[in-house]
Write an enzyme that holds these catalytic residues in place. Structure first.
Site, PDB file in Angstrom:
ATOM      1  N   SER A 180       0.852  -1.195   0.000  1.00 28.36           N
ATOM      2  CA  SER A 180       0.000   0.000   0.000  1.00 28.36           C
ATOM      3  C   SER A 180       0.878   1.232   0.000  1.00 28.36           C
ATOM      4  O   SER A 180       1.955   1.248   0.621  1.00 28.36           O
ATOM      5  CB  SER A 180      -0.897   0.030   1.239  1.00 28.36           C
ATOM      6  N   TYR A 193      -1.851  -0.788  10.543  1.00 27.09           N
ATOM      7  CA  TYR A 193      -1.989  -1.213   9.150  1.00 27.09           C
ATOM      8  C   TYR A 193      -0.801  -0.741   8.323  1.00 27.09           C
ATOM      9  O   TYR A 193      -0.231  -1.511   7.533  1.00 27.09           O
ATOM     10  CB  TYR A 193      -3.294  -0.652   8.587  1.00 27.09           C
TER      11      TYR A 193
END
Length: 289
Positions: A180, A193
């Site tokens: 990501s 995350y």
């Protein structure tokens, strides 16, 4: 060109309870690849895609099938969405093995690979895409349960799947991890995350070096999405973020899952035969520093 919703189109979007179902989203993610032009880039290959009941995983599974691969999808909770993925693959002439499993369980990962190899006679491409996220304003609010679920899904699960798949992979085969852009930039609401995604990036680079030294011919890369409209967004993000989703990127809109799929096809096929250890950003202009 298909119409793509801009950030302005999300101003009335609604939140959904976790785990959100793609079938229940008021603005449907674009995952059916109606405009995709396949070229048999994966003919004769076998691919296993985790987190493929919806979103990016669904689009990748469908693109692989359109390129001629036999596809197995692994998912954890949303049975209905998984069956839609299977239906989309089969409507386009492919075959889709559906496996329900939790990647936090090492034995389940081993079994998923075994089911795939037993069904199709081998394995050529592993896509690690399963993910969990939850937002918190402060690190003090991240519970041990949340931290463990995030890291065990996003990082342990990738390692477990790679350990299970690697003995079946050979020269020219590929592993593709979903990282990501926030693993490069950070995000104040997604501390655990982002840490897990940064770990995926380091894992990808380290294994590229290891595989090169071993001389096994297996390539490993990662796709780094920017903001992409998937069930994780209305299912985990604060409503004010959902209702302006994608506003910060250069193109002024979030990506759609089907716009990510070609990057995975590229990294899975021999067009990328000299590409390993790469973090391929597909972000619409949300750039890392």
């Amino acid at each position: 060109m298909p119409d793509r919703p801009t950030s302005e189109d999300f101003k009335n979007a609604q939140s959904l309870p976790y785990p959100a179902r793609q079938s229940e989203m008021d603005i449907q993610p674009q995952t059916d690849l109606k405009e995709y032009r396949a070229a048999d880039k994966l003919r004769g290959k076998v691919a296993l895609v985790t987190g493929a009941d919806s979103g990016i995983g669904r689009a990748v599974a469908l693109a692989f099938a359109l390129e001629g691969a036999q596809v197995a999808i692994l998912y954890n909770e949303n049975d209905g969405d998984a069956q839609v993925t299977k239906q989309l693959v089969e409507e386009r002439g492919g075959h889709c093995l559906v496996i329900k499993a939790d990647v936090r369980d090492k034995a389940a990962c081993t079994d998923a690979v075994k089911q795939t190899v037993d069904a199709y006679g081998g394995l050529n491409v592993l896509v690690n895409n399963a993910a969990f996220q939850a937002t918190q304003d402060s690190i003090l609010d991240i519970s041990e349960e949340q931290l463990r679920r995030t890291l065990e899904t996003n990082l342990f699960g990738y390692v477990f799947m790679i350990q299970a798949a690697l003995p079946h992979l050979h020269e020219g085969d590929a592993i593709i991890n979903t990282g990501s852009i926030v693993g490069e930039t950070g995000n104040p609401m997604l501390v655990d995350y982002t840490a897990s995604k940064g770990g995926i990036h380091a894992l990808t680079k380290s294994l590229a070096l290891q595989f090169g030294k071993l001389g096994n011919g297996v390539r490993i890369n990662a796709v780094l999405p920017g903001p992409v409209w998937t069930p994780n967004i209305p299912g985990t993000m604060p409503l004010d973020e959902v209702q302006k989703f994608g506003h910060e990127v250069a193109l002024g809109r979030p990506g759609q899952p089907e716009e990510l799929a070609p990057a995975y096809v590229y990294l899975a096929c021999q067009d990328s035969s000299f590409v390993t250890g790469t973090l391929l950003q597909v972000t619409g202009g949300k750039l890392s520093s």
